[in-house]
Design a protein around this motif. Structure first.
Motif, PDB file in Angstrom:
ATOM      1  N   GLN A 241     -32.883  69.578 -13.931  1.00 57.80           N
ATOM      2  CA  GLN A 241     -32.463  69.553 -15.331  1.00 57.80           C
ATOM      3  C   GLN A 241     -33.597  69.001 -16.198  1.00 57.80           C
ATOM      4  O   GLN A 241     -34.455  68.258 -15.727  1.00 57.80           O
ATOM      5  N   ASP A 242     -33.598  69.381 -17.475  1.00 54.92           N
ATOM      6  CA  ASP A 242     -34.539  68.788 -18.415  1.00 54.92           C
ATOM      7  C   ASP A 242     -33.895  67.571 -19.085  1.00 54.92           C
ATOM      8  O   ASP A 242     -33.952  67.395 -20.302  1.00 54.92           O
ATOM      9  N   ARG A 243     -33.273  66.745 -18.254  1.00 49.40           N
ATOM     10  CA  ARG A 243     -32.586  65.547 -18.716  1.00 49.40           C
ATOM     11  C   ARG A 243     -33.034  64.351 -17.881  1.00 49.40           C
ATOM     12  O   ARG A 243     -33.439  64.486 -16.724  1.00 49.40           O
ATOM     13  N   ILE A 244     -32.945  63.181 -18.493  1.00 53.32           N
ATOM     14  CA  ILE A 244     -33.336  61.930 -17.855  1.00 53.32           C
ATOM     15  C   ILE A 244     -32.199  60.937 -18.062  1.00 53.32           C
ATOM     16  O   ILE A 244     -31.613  60.865 -19.148  1.00 53.32           O
ATOM     17  N   ALA A 245     -31.878  60.174 -17.025  1.00 54.94           N
ATOM     18  CA  ALA A 245     -30.845  59.141 -17.116  1.00 54.94           C
ATOM     19  C   ALA A 245     -31.497  57.774 -16.967  1.00 54.94           C
ATOM     20  O   ALA A 245     -32.356  57.580 -16.103  1.00 54.94           O
ATOM     21  N   THR A 246     -31.098  56.838 -17.809  1.00 51.35           N
ATOM     22  CA  THR A 246     -31.625  55.478 -17.762  1.00 51.35           C
ATOM     23  C   THR A 246     -30.469  54.481 -17.750  1.00 51.35           C
ATOM     24  O   THR A 246     -29.386  54.759 -18.282  1.00 51.35           O
ATOM     25  N   THR A 247     -30.717  53.349 -17.144  1.00 53.12           N
ATOM     26  CA  THR A 247     -29.785  52.229 -17.192  1.00 53.12           C
ATOM     27  C   THR A 247     -30.552  51.000 -17.659  1.00 53.12           C
ATOM     28  O   THR A 247     -31.729  50.827 -17.334  1.00 53.12           O
ATOM     29  N   GLY A 248     -29.889  50.177 -18.433  1.00 55.97           N
ATOM     30  CA  GLY A 248     -30.537  48.978 -18.967  1.00 55.97           C
ATOM     31  C   GLY A 248     -29.525  48.088 -19.642  1.00 55.97           C
ATOM     32  O   GLY A 248     -28.324  48.136 -19.326  1.00 55.97           O
ATOM     33  N   PHE A 249     -30.010  47.305 -20.575  1.00 58.69           N
ATOM     34  CA  PHE A 249     -29.166  46.316 -21.235  1.00 58.69           C
ATOM     35  C   PHE A 249     -29.367  46.388 -22.744  1.00 58.69           C
ATOM     36  O   PHE A 249     -30.432  46.765 -23.230  1.00 58.69           O
ATOM     37  N   SER A 250     -28.316  46.005 -23.447  1.00 55.51           N
ATOM     38  CA  SER A 250     -28.381  45.900 -24.901  1.00 55.51           C
ATOM     39  C   SER A 250     -28.875  44.506 -25.293  1.00 55.51           C
ATOM     40  O   SER A 250     -29.111  43.652 -24.441  1.00 55.51           O
ATOM     41  N   LYS A 251     -29.012  44.264 -26.575  1.00 64.04           N
ATOM     42  CA  LYS A 251     -29.419  42.952 -27.041  1.00 64.04           C
ATOM     43  C   LYS A 251     -28.380  41.885 -26.717  1.00 64.04           C
ATOM     44  O   LYS A 251     -28.716  40.707 -26.600  1.00 64.04           O
ATOM     45  N   MET A 252     -27.133  42.321 -26.554  1.00 67.58           N
ATOM     46  CA  MET A 252     -26.058  41.395 -26.197  1.00 67.58           C
ATOM     47  C   MET A 252     -25.859  41.312 -24.694  1.00 67.58           C
ATOM     48  O   MET A 252     -24.837  40.810 -24.219  1.00 67.58           O
ATOM     49  N   SER A 253     -26.817  41.846 -23.911  1.00 67.77           N
ATOM     50  CA  SER A 253     -26.801  41.804 -22.439  1.00 67.77           C
ATOM     51  C   SER A 253     -25.649  42.596 -21.838  1.00 67.77           C
ATOM     52  O   SER A 253     -25.150  42.263 -20.754  1.00 67.77           O
ATOM     53  N   ASP A 254     -25.214  43.655 -22.514  1.00 69.70           N
ATOM     54  CA  ASP A 254     -24.243  44.579 -21.943  1.00 69.70           C
ATOM     55  C   ASP A 254     -24.987  45.693 -21.200  1.00 69.70           C
ATOM     56  O   ASP A 254     -25.980  46.222 -21.695  1.00 69.70           O
ATOM     57  N   ARG A 255     -24.508  46.036 -20.034  1.00 68.87           N
ATOM     58  CA  ARG A 255     -25.144  47.111 -19.273  1.00 68.87           C
ATOM     59  C   ARG A 255     -24.874  48.457 -19.953  1.00 68.87           C
ATOM     60  O   ARG A 255     -23.749  48.744 -20.358  1.00 68.87           O
ATOM     61  N   GLN A 256     -25.921  49.289 -20.020  1.00 73.48           N
ATOM     62  CA  GLN A 256     -25.831  50.559 -20.739  1.00 73.48           C
ATOM     63  C   GLN A 256     -26.306  51.710 -19.859  1.00 73.48           C
ATOM     64  O   GLN A 256     -27.080  51.530 -18.911  1.00 73.48           O
ATOM     65  N   LEU A 257     -25.816  52.881 -20.202  1.00 76.64           N
ATOM     66  CA  LEU A 257     -26.242  54.134 -19.579  1.00 76.64           C
ATOM     67  C   LEU A 257     -26.708  55.070 -20.679  1.00 76.64           C
ATOM     68  O   LEU A 257     -26.010  55.239 -21.690  1.00 76.64           O
ATOM     69  N   GLY A 258     -27.883  55.667 -20.500  1.00 73.72           N
ATOM     70  CA  GLY A 258     -28.433  56.568 -21.511  1.00 73.72           C
ATOM     71  C   GLY A 258     -28.784  57.920 -20.922  1.00 73.72           C
ATOM     72  O   GLY A 258     -29.270  58.014 -19.785  1.00 73.72           O
ATOM     73  N   LEU A 259     -28.525  58.985 -21.673  1.00 75.05           N
ATOM     74  CA  LEU A 259     -28.887  60.354 -21.310  1.00 75.05           C
ATOM     75  C   LEU A 259     -29.896  60.854 -22.323  1.00 75.05           C
ATOM     76  O   LEU A 259     -29.627  60.858 -23.530  1.00 75.05           O
ATOM     77  N   TRP A 260     -31.053  61.312 -21.845  1.00 69.51           N
ATOM     78  CA  TRP A 260     -32.154  61.709 -22.725  1.00 69.51           C
ATOM     79  C   TRP A 260     -32.464  63.179 -22.530  1.00 69.51           C
ATOM     80  O   TRP A 260     -32.545  63.671 -21.396  1.00 69.51           O
ATOM     81  N   ASP A 261     -32.653  63.875 -23.670  1.00 63.90           N
ATOM     82  CA  ASP A 261     -33.055  65.276 -23.670  1.00 63.90           C
ATOM     83  C   ASP A 261     -34.576  65.333 -23.726  1.00 63.90           C
ATOM     84  O   ASP A 261     -35.196  64.786 -24.645  1.00 63.90           O
ATOM     85  N   LEU A 262     -35.181  65.998 -22.753  1.00 62.91           N
ATOM     86  CA  LEU A 262     -36.636  66.054 -22.678  1.00 62.91           C
ATOM     87  C   LEU A 262     -37.239  66.742 -23.903  1.00 62.91           C
ATOM     88  O   LEU A 262     -38.369  66.437 -24.304  1.00 62.91           O
ATOM     89  N   ARG A 263     -36.494  67.655 -24.516  1.00 61.51           N
ATOM     90  CA  ARG A 263     -37.023  68.387 -25.659  1.00 61.51           C
ATOM     91  C   ARG A 263     -37.013  67.560 -26.945  1.00 61.51           C
ATOM     92  O   ARG A 263     -37.801  67.803 -27.850  1.00 61.51           O
ATOM     93  N   ASP A 264     -36.116  66.591 -27.022  1.00 62.97           N
ATOM     94  CA  ASP A 264     -36.032  65.738 -28.213  1.00 62.97           C
ATOM     95  C   ASP A 264     -35.619  64.335 -27.777  1.00 62.97           C
ATOM     96  O   ASP A 264     -34.469  63.927 -27.930  1.00 62.97           O
ATOM     97  N   PRO A 265     -36.559  63.572 -27.206  1.00 63.45           N
ATOM     98  CA  PRO A 265     -36.196  62.263 -26.640  1.00 63.45           C
ATOM     99  C   PRO A 265     -36.301  61.101 -27.621  1.00 63.45           C
ATOM    100  O   PRO A 265     -36.539  59.966 -27.194  1.00 63.45           O
TER     101      PRO A 265
END
Length: 628
Positions: A241-265
């Motif tokens: 896929q031309d997609r990327i998945a990331t996991t990380g944290f917000s400024k409030m230390s909440d765990r997050q999941l992100g989906l990124w489009d390679l064509r418009d990231p």
């Protein structure tokens, strides 16, 4: 205690016996007596392939890691052969995707080593024989600080990426033993992942940036802000896929999941999705065959999984355990047990003392190969050599048909550009048996377009209609009935000598009132006007041409006044028709009034009942709350 049936009572000794037996059988499937590294570097600690499992080992006198054959389960010996050679603790390992016996390691000593597992490698030796450690096959020297991550190229043979504390990612030609490319960052790299064809690399770093690199240009194609939290973030490329998945944290230390489009990231698709507020880093794993993303958190024992569909992640389910994990590895698809309908297998570290396998199984009764959950996957043949890749060649590696492995035959190779007939099984398909579809190897017909499933009706329904809306709808129905009745009466009374034309209503009423010489002639027009006025008060549209139809002449009013008067005096049929229409109008209006009154009373009664039921529900809730 079991008190319902005296014949099924168990003593304390029996309960302990069966519990011990169950735990013993569970432990036989684990890899026990393991000393996992306690180093604080953020890594997965374990890596797996269809034959072996590598573990960062807690060793003295330099760094080491262990290689455990998957078939040697249970409690391991106190002393096992280790892979020694590093002068500091081993931080990460990675298996070659095209050679199950070749493995790379990165260490705190700033070096990366290449190792080969000996043939007939085993952990258990003959009694009285000391285990022999394994030495490195090749050393890769070029970083000035610790090597935190190592990752093989998924398309080219013997191309390795290493990240270091010197803020660089180096791309190595393993055969030559030298770095060929360098990707320079501004801070420590926390995670990296290759694209399916091995031409791009995505990285996350401590400067909270997400970078997508055109590797052979040694320059980032995109640099965008990533997760805003101070803790580590992870990234994985979603296969082809031309997609990327990331996991990380917000400024409030909440765990997050992100989906990124390679064509418009520039920003994640739909924004960041909050998972929970647990402090452990979330490790993402992508399964290209089922298009599912698995998230395993450090410090908790849960593994949740999502299905990628319509450019978003749909939550499926979650594996829950009370045993926290520090490291997790997933087995490649070609190593799962297809006879048990196992779609994925994970290995999690528990208490830094043993590794537990976790199987994700699709419950199906059929005992045949399930082609919809086992599409062709990447095999052990690369798409190109290292020299060809460094020269600019691109391509996907050939795939293998898993049905041949299911039948116990040699893996059947399939071209890399072949696609399965069906897309990805949805969450409903993964939970229930489904009809098999032909594999792409046996059919060359173009795949049929996928039909979208019917959309379910919305769960939320609007408020009930008001009394005024009920009255309007009843008036509309009554008006429609009246118009249809007048049309039918006018059509039955017309004869061959008269033809009625549609003339605007105001003109007809003036003609009828001015031309009539008798009071009886003006009475129908007056009553029709009154009927129209009442109907308009009921908010129903009335057609003026249909109200004027019984008295409409065949020519303009200026030239037809005398004939109309004589016709109305000498034609009893027309008078009878007008009288019939007048009586019908009066009956219809009375029916409408009665119907409206009846509907109003019904609605009032229903409203009172709803109010009583609401009060009763509130009373019951209060009573239950007091008892709780």
């Amino acid at each position: 205690m079991f008190l319902e049936d005296p014949q099924e009572r168990y003593t304390k000794q029996q309960i302990l016996y069966y519990l011990h037996k169950y735990l013993s059988e569970a432990q036989e499937q684990c890899y026990d007596n393991i000393r996992i590294s306690k180093n604080a570097w953020d890594t997965n600690l374990v890596k797996a392939n269809p034959q072996y499992l590598s573990v960062n080992w807690e060793a003295s006198g330099g760094g080491a890691f262990a290689v455990i054959p998957l078939n040697e389960k249970g409690r391991l010996p106190e002393q096992i052969p280790l892979f020694r050679g590093h002068k500091a603790v081993v931080l990460d390992t990675d298996w070659n995707p095209f050679d199950d016996s070749l493995i790379a390691s990165g260490s705190d000593d700033g070096k990366a080593f290449i190792w080969r597992v000996p043939e007939d490698f085993a952990l258990r030796t003959e009694e009285g024989e000391d285990p022999k450690d394994v030495g490195p096959l090749k050393q890769l020297t070029g970083h000035s600080r610790k090597v935190g991550h190592v990752l093989f190229n998924p398309a080219a043979a013997n191309v390795l990426a290493t990240s270091s504390g010197d803020y660089t990612v180096k791309i190595w030609d393993v055969e030559a033993g030298s770095p060929r490319l360098t990707l320079r960052h501004t801070d420590i790299v926390q995670s990296l992942s290759w694209s399916a064809n091995g031409s791009l690399v995505v990285t996350t770093s401590r400067d909270k940036k997400l970078r997508i690199w055109d590797v052979r240009q040694e320059a980032p194609a995109h640099t965008v802000p990533g997760h805003a939290g101070a803790k580590n973030s992870r990234v994985t490329w979603m296969g082809e896929q031309d997609r990327i998945a990331t996991t990380g944290f917000s400024k409030m230390s909440d765990r997050q999941l992100g989906l990124w489009d390679l064509r418009d990231p520039k920003e994640p698709v739909g924004g960041f999705h909050m998972l929970d507020s647990i402090s452990g880093v979330c490790m993402p794993f992508w399964d290209e065959a089922t298009k599912c993303l698995y998230l395993a958190g450090k410090g908790d024992g849960n593994i949740r999984y999502f299905e990628y569909e319509r450019d978003r992640f749909e939550y499926l389910s979650e594996y829950k355990s009370g045993e926290p994990q520090r490291g997790v590895a997933f087995l490649p698809k070609r190593g799962v047990n297809m006879h048990e309908n196992e779609v994925m297998r994970a290995f999690k570290t528990v208490n830094d003392s043993y590794i537990e396998p976790i199987s994700f199984i699709v419950p199906r009764r059929a005992e045949v190969f399930q082609g919809d959950i086992y599409p062709p996957v990447v095999g052990t043949k690369p798409a190109m050599s290292a020299a060809e890749w460094f020269d600019g060649m691109e391509g996907l590696p050939p795939k293998i048909d898993l049905e041949s492995i299911y039948e116990g035959e040699e893996p059947a190779e399939i071209p890399a550009d072949s696609k399965p007939v069906s897309r990805v099984p949805s969450s409903s398909t993964m939970l229930s048996p489904s009809k098999q579809e032909p594999s792409p190897a046996s059919s060359k017909e173009a795949p049929e377009p996928i039909k979208e499933p019917p959309q379910p009706s919305p769960a939320f329904r609007g408020p009930p209609p008001s009394i005024k809306e009920q009255s309007n709808s009843i008036a509309n129905l009554a008006s429609k009935y009246e118009d249809d009745k007048e049309d039918s009466s006018s059509s039955t009374e017309e004869d061959d000598s008269s033809s009625f034309e549609e003339v605007p209503k105001p003109i007809e009423r003036q003609v009828a009132s001015s031309s009539s010489s008798k009071p009886a002639d003006t009475k129908p027009a007056a009553e029709i006007t009154e009927a129209a006025a009442i109907t308009c008060k009921l908010s129903s549209p009335v057609s003026p041409t249909k109200l004027a139809a019984p008295v409409s002449p065949s020519k303009p009013a200026s030239s037809q006044q005398p004939p109309l008067a004589s016709s109305s005096a000498t034609s009893p049929g027309m008078a009878a028709a007008a009288a019939t229409t007048r009586s019908d109008d009066q009956v219809t209006l009375k029916d409408i009034k009665v119907l409206l009154e009846r509907q109003s009373r019904t609605i009032s009664g229903q409203s009172e009942k709803i109010a009583m039921l609401t009060a009763e529900v509130d009373r019951l809730k209060t009573t239950i709350g007091e008892k709780m």
